[in-house]
Design an enzyme around this catalytic site. Structure first.
Site, PDB file in Angstrom:
ATOM      1  N   GLU A   1       0.806  -1.229   0.000  1.00 22.33           N
ATOM      2  CA  GLU A   1       0.000   0.000   0.000  1.00 22.33           C
ATOM      3  C   GLU A   1       0.836   1.274   0.000  1.00 22.33           C
ATOM      4  OE1 GLU A   1      -0.664  -2.515   2.126  1.00 22.33           O
ATOM      5  OE2 GLU A   1      -2.697  -3.169   1.607  1.00 22.33           O
TER       6      GLU A   1
ATOM      7  N   HIS B   1      -9.425  -4.136  11.601  1.00 27.44           N
ATOM      8  CA  HIS B   1     -10.187  -4.139  10.350  1.00 27.44           C
ATOM      9  C   HIS B   1     -11.534  -3.431  10.492  1.00 27.44           C
ATOM     10  CE1 HIS B   1      -7.245  -7.272   9.453  1.00 27.44           C
ATOM     11  NE2 HIS B   1      -7.553  -7.144   8.172  1.00 27.44           N
TER      12      HIS B   1
END
Lengths: 347, 329
Positions: free
Chosen positions: A80, A149
């Site tokens: 990322e 998450h």
């Protein structure tokens, strides 16, 4: 750089759409938005983890590889920080990347490039260098995936000048706002929600139809209290409004849709009518969107307030895994009803 | 001094040597003037001078062509001048004036010129590496056969995003040349104290990226290595790493007393390895007239003085500029 169409987002109020619509899921609406914009402008491409051959971790990019090929629908390694920077560099050089984060939790690996590279470069270059890039993906809590998450990032990005932050709820807005984001000359954070992907709604089929960034929408008229929400929290807000109606309280519900620039005019206009405001968000309370709305109400509608603004937020804790604790950590309609009754002094 | 790519002095024409001499001298005199203006309080904040490293950008610029792109970190004044940006606009940015390349909003570390395809000027160590890789991606995507020179220092070679970039660049055969300017110190920490392996040109080995160490004090060696690396990238063979072994004479920034190295070490480099003196010697042995070089010296002093004058006379940005250029108009 390839020749392309001039990008523009009309700075006017949303016009009524009288054209054809079709029922789609939010997931399909997002895919259709990307496909239409990729057909329109050769500079637009999609990159991210599993966006091509896997068809998207949440199947949002279903079919795009088949139509546009591997040059424009690009599977990245799990990297990322690297691809957030790479996409931003490509945007500096004139392309229009759509960068998909599998979820926004992972965008924190690349947040330096979102803020320091994408958001600030226009200013640092005295207006010379643009970063027309969309960072999109699911944001907020899904279900039972615990703290790393399940985080809601709207206030993180909305804090930063140089960014636009969009968080749609309906299928039509998901489509129209994503199209606007792709055409926008500035970096746009496009916050989706995993639970909403499967919801259906009518969306315009006209590829020229966009929804302008920066406009909230009154989705339910009312006179007694204003409830603001965005993304999945619109379901919570609307459920609360139904319950309040049973109690004889008419709630006006506003879908903020864009978090930055925030459409304060729509909120203040409603507040002048209802004199009461309840903000609903999934994110943490401290320096959250509700805190900003408190400031807006105080600064722009102080004399119209009949009660202090109430905030319904996610609990100020990392998201727990246990089903019962997770439920307690998230706003629900009952808490919104309680907040609305409190600001209405309805006991 | 490593020199995998040996310089072929014989291939350099007198004309090109003069041109390199001129370009390097411009950087040096410009930086000396910037140092003076900093001392006078006319330049604020961070100011990282390029003195000593002039051969790197001069040689690399000679290896690329119009349409190619350049990006670097914050020791960027030399790169901008070599790319063809106006010394007046660069100096006025240093003084924070409206006549600067970023209207005074960027400063020493943040200048750009789309016209010269110079993409900054970035202040976060290593951040320009994925950005430059993305610019190379855009070159490939648009099929314009351009390459991107992506400069970074020895310090940045320990940033994770550098390796994320290496991986994607080689995976996708992106036309990017990674130019590591190894000036021996990341701020005050020597390469030996910061890096588990010090052959920085081999840092792409895990990704299959070829790399070479180059004498970064020798503009001809730099040019020769640059031409090879650029040809590799341009023909679609992917990235190439060049480790330019160089040296900065001044501190990391203007506030650095440089106590981590000896005065003798700096003096020895100045006397024995200076990139400008090296070219000057080649020209003298080539029979160039001393008067011609003196004329260049005079011309450069004039350009730099004019830049300094412009930078002091250009007004500060209008207060209304505070809120412009945040978003597209």
């Amino acid at each position: 750089m390839p020749a392309g169409l001039p990008a523009s987002v009309p700075d006017n109020a949303e016009t009524e759409y009288a054209g054809e619509t079709t029922e789609v899921t939010v997931r399909e609406a997002l895919r259709d938005a990307m496909a239409e914009e990729m057909r329109r402008d050769a500079r637009v491409f999609l990159m991210g983890e599993e966006v091509a051959e896997y068809q998207g971790a949440y199947k949002v990019s279903q079919g795009l590889l088949d139509e546009f090929g591997a040059k424009r629908v690009i599977d990245t390694p799990i990297t990322e920080h690297g691809f957030t920077g790479l996409g931003t560099g490509a945007a500096f050089a004139g392309l229009r990347p759509i960068v998909e984060f599998m979820t926004f939790n992972f965008a924190m690996q690349g947040i330096d490039h979102i803020i320091n590279s994408a958001a600030k470069t226009r200013y640092m270059s005295g207006g010379q260098v643009s970063a027309p890039i969309v960072f999109r993906g699911p944001n907020g809590a899904a279900a039972r995936v615990a703290a790393q998450h399940s985080q809601e990032y709207s206030s993180w990005y909305a804090h930063c000048p140089g960014l636009k932050v969009v968080a749609p709820w309906s299928a039509a807005d998901a489509k129209g706002l994503l199209k606007a984001a792709i055409r926008d000359d500035d970096p746009v954070i496009f916050l989706e929600n995993e639970i909403l992907y499967g919801r259906t709604g009518e969306a315009p089929t006209d590829p020229d139809r966009i929804v302008p960034i920066g406009k909230a929408k009154v989705v339910r008229d009312g006179t007694d209290v204003t409830i603001t929400g965005f993304s999945l929290m619109m379901e919570t807000a609307l459920a609360a409004a139904e319950m309040l109606e049973q109690d004889g309280i008419a709630a006006e519900v506003i879908d903020l849709r864009t978090i930055r620039p925030l459409d304060t005019a729509t909120v203040v206009a409603s507040l002048k009518k209802t004199n009461r405001l309840v903000s609903v968000e999934e994110g943490w309370p401290f320096a959250g969107i509700g805190a900003e709305l408190c400031a807006v109400a105080m600064e722009q509608a102080f004399d119209d307030l009949d009660a202090p603004v109430a905030r319904v937020c996610g609990a100020d804790v990392p998201m727990p895994y246990a089903a019962n604790l997770e439920k307690l950590a998230l706003p629900d309609a009952e808490r919104v009803v309680q907040a609305a009754r409190a600001v209405c002094y309805a006991g | 001094m490593p020199s995998d790519a040996a310089a072929d002095t014989g291939s350099a024409t007198r004309e090109s040597l003069i041109s390199y001499y001129r370009d390097m001298l411009l950087i040096r005199r410009f930086e000396e003037k910037a140092g003076q203006l900093y001392g006078m309080g006319l330049i604020g904040g961070f100011c990282h001078l390029y003195i000593g490293q002039e051969a790197v950008v001069t040689g690399m610029q000679a290896a690329i062509r119009e349409g190619d792109s350049v990006i670097t970190a914050y020791r960027d004044h030399g790169h901008m001048l070599t790319c063809g940006m106006d010394p007046k606009g660069v100096m006025a940015e240093l003084t924070g004036r409206i006549g600067g390349y970023s209207k005074g909003k960027g400063g020493s570390m943040h200048m750009f010129s789309l016209e010269e395809r110079f993409y900054g000027g970035h202040g976060i160590v290593g951040a320009q590496v994925p950005l430059g890789t993305g610019i190379a991606f855009a070159h490939k995507y648009s099929g314009d056969s351009g390459v991107c020179l992506t400069y970074f220092g020895d310090g940045a070679t320990n940033q994770g995003q550098v390796y994320e970039s290496f991986n994607m660049a080689e995976l996708w055969d992106l036309p990017v040349i990674y130019v590591i300017e190894n000036n021996k110190y990341g701020m005050g920490t020597s390469v030996e104290r910061a890096s588990s392996t010090i052959d920085l040109h081999q840092r792409g080995a895990a990704h299959g990226i070829p790399g070479e160490a180059v004498d970064g004090m020798d503009v001809l060696a730099v040019r020769a290595a640059g031409e090879k690396a650029v040809a590799h990238a341009r023909k679609g063979d992917g990235p190439f790493i060049l480790e330019m072994v160089t040296y900065r004479y001044r501190g990391h920034s203007m506030s650095d007393p440089a106590k981590y190295r000896s005065r003798d070490e700096v003096q020895k480099m100045r006397e024995e390895r200076d990139p400008i003196e090296r070219v000057k010697a080649l020209l003298a042995s080539d029979g160039a007239e001393g008067d011609a070089l003196k004329e260049i010296d005079r011309e450069i002093r004039g350009i730099v003085n004019q830049a300094a004058e412009f930078a002091q006379n250009s007004p500060e940005p209008d207060p209304a500029e505070l809120y412009t250029d945040v978003l597209a108009a």
